[in-house]
Structures are given as C-alpha cells and as structure tokens.
Design a protein around this motif. Structure first.
Motif, PDB file in Angstrom:
ATOM      1  N   ASN A 108      42.895 115.455  43.131  1.00 27.49           N
ATOM      2  CA  ASN A 108      44.258 115.623  42.621  1.00 27.49           C
ATOM      3  C   ASN A 108      44.479 114.923  41.276  1.00 27.49           C
ATOM      4  O   ASN A 108      45.615 114.761  40.855  1.00 27.49           O
ATOM      5  N   THR A 109      43.409 114.525  40.589  1.00 27.65           N
ATOM      6  CA  THR A 109      43.537 113.890  39.279  1.00 27.65           C
ATOM      7  C   THR A 109      44.121 114.897  38.294  1.00 27.65           C
ATOM      8  O   THR A 109      43.601 116.003  38.147  1.00 27.65           O
ATOM      9  N   ALA A 110      45.200 114.505  37.637  1.00 25.91           N
ATOM     10  CA  ALA A 110      45.873 115.417  36.716  1.00 25.91           C
ATOM     11  C   ALA A 110      45.370 115.266  35.283  1.00 25.91           C
ATOM     12  O   ALA A 110      45.306 116.237  34.530  1.00 25.91           O
ATOM     13  N   THR A 111      45.000 114.045  34.911  1.00 27.53           N
ATOM     14  CA  THR A 111      44.632 113.763  33.525  1.00 27.53           C
ATOM     15  C   THR A 111      43.408 112.848  33.494  1.00 27.53           C
ATOM     16  O   THR A 111      43.313 111.905  34.286  1.00 27.53           O
ATOM     17  N   ILE A 112      42.504 113.140  32.575  1.00 27.98           N
ATOM     18  CA  ILE A 112      41.402 112.213  32.320  1.00 27.98           C
ATOM     19  C   ILE A 112      41.535 111.716  30.886  1.00 27.98           C
ATOM     20  O   ILE A 112      41.978 112.446  30.005  1.00 27.98           O
ATOM     21  N   ASN A 113      41.191 110.463  30.693  1.00 26.91           N
ATOM     22  CA  ASN A 113      41.216 109.884  29.357  1.00 26.91           C
ATOM     23  C   ASN A 113      39.771 109.648  28.939  1.00 26.91           C
ATOM     24  O   ASN A 113      39.035 108.923  29.612  1.00 26.91           O
ATOM     25  N   VAL A 114      39.347 110.251  27.835  1.00 22.20           N
ATOM     26  CA  VAL A 114      37.951 110.179  27.402  1.00 22.20           C
ATOM     27  C   VAL A 114      37.698 109.065  26.393  1.00 22.20           C
ATOM     28  O   VAL A 114      36.577 108.923  25.899  1.00 22.20           O
ATOM     29  N   ALA A 115      38.687 108.229  26.102  1.00 24.70           N
ATOM     30  CA  ALA A 115      38.525 107.178  25.095  1.00 24.70           C
ATOM     31  C   ALA A 115      37.426 106.198  25.477  1.00 24.70           C
ATOM     32  O   ALA A 115      36.597 105.826  24.631  1.00 24.70           O
ATOM     33  N   HIS A 116      37.383 105.764  26.734  1.00 17.56           N
ATOM     34  CA  HIS A 116      36.371 104.783  27.121  1.00 17.56           C
ATOM     35  C   HIS A 116      34.964 105.389  27.097  1.00 17.56           C
ATOM     36  O   HIS A 116      33.999 104.703  26.818  1.00 17.56           O
ATOM     37  N   TYR A 117      34.847 106.687  27.370  1.00 19.22           N
ATOM     38  CA  TYR A 117      33.532 107.343  27.254  1.00 19.22           C
ATOM     39  C   TYR A 117      33.071 107.348  25.796  1.00 19.22           C
ATOM     40  O   TYR A 117      31.926 107.040  25.490  1.00 19.22           O
ATOM     41  N   ILE A 118      33.985 107.696  24.905  1.00 14.68           N
ATOM     42  CA  ILE A 118      33.642 107.735  23.472  1.00 14.68           C
ATOM     43  C   ILE A 118      33.213 106.348  23.009  1.00 14.68           C
ATOM     44  O   ILE A 118      32.186 106.204  22.333  1.00 14.68           O
ATOM     45  N   PHE A 119      33.974 105.327  23.385  1.00 14.45           N
ATOM     46  CA  PHE A 119      33.615 103.974  22.964  1.00 14.45           C
ATOM     47  C   PHE A 119      32.260 103.555  23.536  1.00 14.45           C
ATOM     48  O   PHE A 119      31.433 102.972  22.830  1.00 14.45           O
ATOM     49  N   GLU A 120      32.013 103.830  24.806  1.00 10.93           N
ATOM     50  CA  GLU A 120      30.728 103.463  25.414  1.00 10.93           C
ATOM     51  C   GLU A 120      29.565 104.150  24.717  1.00 10.93           C
ATOM     52  O   GLU A 120      28.528 103.533  24.466  1.00 10.93           O
ATOM     53  N   PHE A 121      29.723 105.427  24.403  1.00 17.36           N
ATOM     54  CA  PHE A 121      28.634 106.157  23.760  1.00 17.36           C
ATOM     55  C   PHE A 121      28.386 105.653  22.341  1.00 17.36           C
ATOM     56  O   PHE A 121      27.241 105.577  21.891  1.00 17.36           O
ATOM     57  N   ILE A 122      29.447 105.292  21.637  1.00 17.35           N
ATOM     58  CA  ILE A 122      29.278 104.697  20.305  1.00 17.35           C
ATOM     59  C   ILE A 122      28.537 103.371  20.440  1.00 17.35           C
ATOM     60  O   ILE A 122      27.578 103.099  19.709  1.00 17.35           O
ATOM     61  N   SER A 123      28.962 102.545  21.384  1.00 14.72           N
ATOM     62  CA  SER A 123      28.330 101.232  21.584  1.00 14.72           C
ATOM     63  C   SER A 123      26.858 101.368  21.935  1.00 14.72           C
ATOM     64  O   SER A 123      26.018 100.603  21.446  1.00 14.72           O
ATOM     65  N   LEU A 124      26.528 102.323  22.779  1.00 19.08           N
ATOM     66  CA  LEU A 124      25.132 102.517  23.183  1.00 19.08           C
ATOM     67  C   LEU A 124      24.257 103.028  22.040  1.00 19.08           C
ATOM     68  O   LEU A 124      23.051 102.806  22.042  1.00 19.08           O
ATOM     69  N   SER A 125      24.870 103.705  21.069  1.00 17.20           N
ATOM     70  CA  SER A 125      24.073 104.233  19.959  1.00 17.20           C
ATOM     71  C   SER A 125      23.774 103.179  18.891  1.00 17.20           C
ATOM     72  O   SER A 125      22.913 103.390  18.040  1.00 17.20           O
ATOM     73  N   LEU A 126      24.467 102.043  18.944  1.00 18.68           N
ATOM     74  CA  LEU A 126      24.248 100.995  17.946  1.00 18.68           C
ATOM     75  C   LEU A 126      22.975 100.218  18.264  1.00 18.68           C
ATOM     76  O   LEU A 126      22.663  99.990  19.434  1.00 18.68           O
ATOM     77  N   PRO A 127      22.240  99.792  17.240  1.00 19.59           N
ATOM     78  CA  PRO A 127      21.033  98.998  17.506  1.00 19.59           C
ATOM     79  C   PRO A 127      21.392  97.620  18.057  1.00 19.59           C
ATOM     80  O   PRO A 127      22.441  97.057  17.733  1.00 19.59           O
ATOM     81  N   MET A 128      20.504  97.090  18.895  1.00 19.50           N
ATOM     82  CA  MET A 128      20.727  95.757  19.473  1.00 19.50           C
ATOM     83  C   MET A 128      20.721  94.689  18.382  1.00 19.50           C
ATOM     84  O   MET A 128      21.511  93.761  18.403  1.00 19.50           O
ATOM     85  N   LYS A 129      19.800  94.838  17.458  1.00 20.81           N
ATOM     86  CA  LYS A 129      19.661  93.884  16.362  1.00 20.81           C
ATOM     87  C   LYS A 129      20.449  94.446  15.185  1.00 20.81           C
ATOM     88  O   LYS A 129      20.066  95.451  14.601  1.00 20.81           O
ATOM     89  N   ARG A 130      21.554  93.800  14.851  1.00 23.34           N
ATOM     90  CA  ARG A 130      22.409  94.295  13.776  1.00 23.34           C
ATOM     91  C   ARG A 130      21.926  93.720  12.449  1.00 23.34           C
ATOM     92  O   ARG A 130      22.178  92.552  12.154  1.00 23.34           O
TER      93      ARG A 130
END
Length: 182
Positions: A108-130
């Motif tokens: 019965n979920t009416a709405t999903i928010n994809v903001a946290h998915y976008i942030f997680e995927f951006i974070s995972l794409s960054l190198p560990m060593k900046r």
C-alpha cells in the motif's frame, strides 16, 4: 519546503509500464541529506522506472561533479561522477532491506522517495582515497612501485643455473622427498 520532496514519485496510480524521470541535484540537495561526505555539487540523474505487478525496477544513470577535499593537500577539487545502478523494490507485507540492490516495500506504499538512492550511488562512485587530480599520476606511479615484491637470495649461482633449467633444491626438501619415496 523540504528540497527532497522533488524526489518523490507517486507509484499508487502508475500503470504497469515504463516511466522516465530526470532530477537535478545541487548544493541544497546535499545539504538536505544531512551528511559530511559531500557538501556541494551539480549532478543530473536520469531514472527509468519499470513497474510490474510484483515489483518496481529503478535504473539510475547519474552524471555530474561533486566538490571534494583532497586528503593530501586539503585543496578543493571537482570529482567527476558517472555511474549506472539498479535498485529493485519488491512488494511485500513490510518494509525490509534484503540486499544492497533489493528492498521490500509494503503493497500500500503510495510514494517512494529516490533521494537517498541517488545519494548512496553518488557516494559509492567516489574513490576511497580523495586525491586532487594533480597528485593522481604521481600516486599511481608510487602504487606500481610499492606493489611489486622483489626477492633476491644472495646466491648468485641460482641466476647462472638458468641454462640447466633445473631449479636448485633445498637439501631439507630433498631429504623429505626421499622419505616419501620409500
């Protein structure tokens, strides 16, 4: 108004077919995520949502840049982001994360928010060593040199016996080999 509301997708009235969405994430997005990893950036997300009777498939293509601080020099620099990720949301009786790519959501979920998915995927794409780009070529060279293990026994006779193609056998192993041959 919460800037993350722009990332809401109302799924309750969607037919079982494919939908496409585009999102722009800037400094207000990263500030609203309440985290310390990324302060500012400019990222475009193209989302393909495929809804079926049993699940929703989310295919993200995220491109842009985020501002990072170099671990070595503390200089600010822009880190490019270009990643494609998939998330599956299966309909179930409760909300639960099954794996990194699969989550259960209530029917019965009416709405999903994809903001946290976008942030997680951006974070995972960054190198560990900046590292600032000016240090990267130098650091790759250092890693290549430090990654090699060079062993040399002080015995130069072993190098000269290459013509025989017979490796020199340690006398202790030879004694053990005699025992196993009996």
């Amino acid at each position: 108004m919460n800037p993350l509301r722009a990332y809401d997708i109302h799924i309750v009235g969607l037919d079982n077919k494919r939908y496409e969405y585009d999102f722009t994430s800037d400094s207000s997005f990263f500030a609203a995520m309440e985290q310390e990893l990324i302060k500012t950036g400019q990222v475009q997300t193209h989302l393909v949502l495929e809804k079926s009777e049993t699940m929703i498939r989310l295919d993200f293509h995220i491109v842009g840049t985020v501002d990072q601080t170099c671990d070595r020099s503390l200089d600010e620099y822009e880190e490019p982001v270009d990643t494609e990720q998939t998330m599956l949301l299966k309909f179930g009786d409760h909300n639960e994360e099954l794996s990194d790519e699969i989550e259960l959501i209530e029917r019965n979920t009416a709405t999903i928010n994809v903001a946290h998915y976008i942030f997680e995927f951006i974070s995972l794409s960054l190198p560990m060593k900046r590292l600032h780009p000016r240090f990267r070529d130098e650091d790759d060279y250092d890693d290549d040199q430090n990654g090699k293990v060079i062993y040399r026994s002080g015995d130069d006779k072993a190098e000269n016996n290459d013509a025989d193609d017979q490796p020199a056998i340690d006398p202790r192993w030879a004694a053990l080999r005699k025992l196993s041959d009996n």
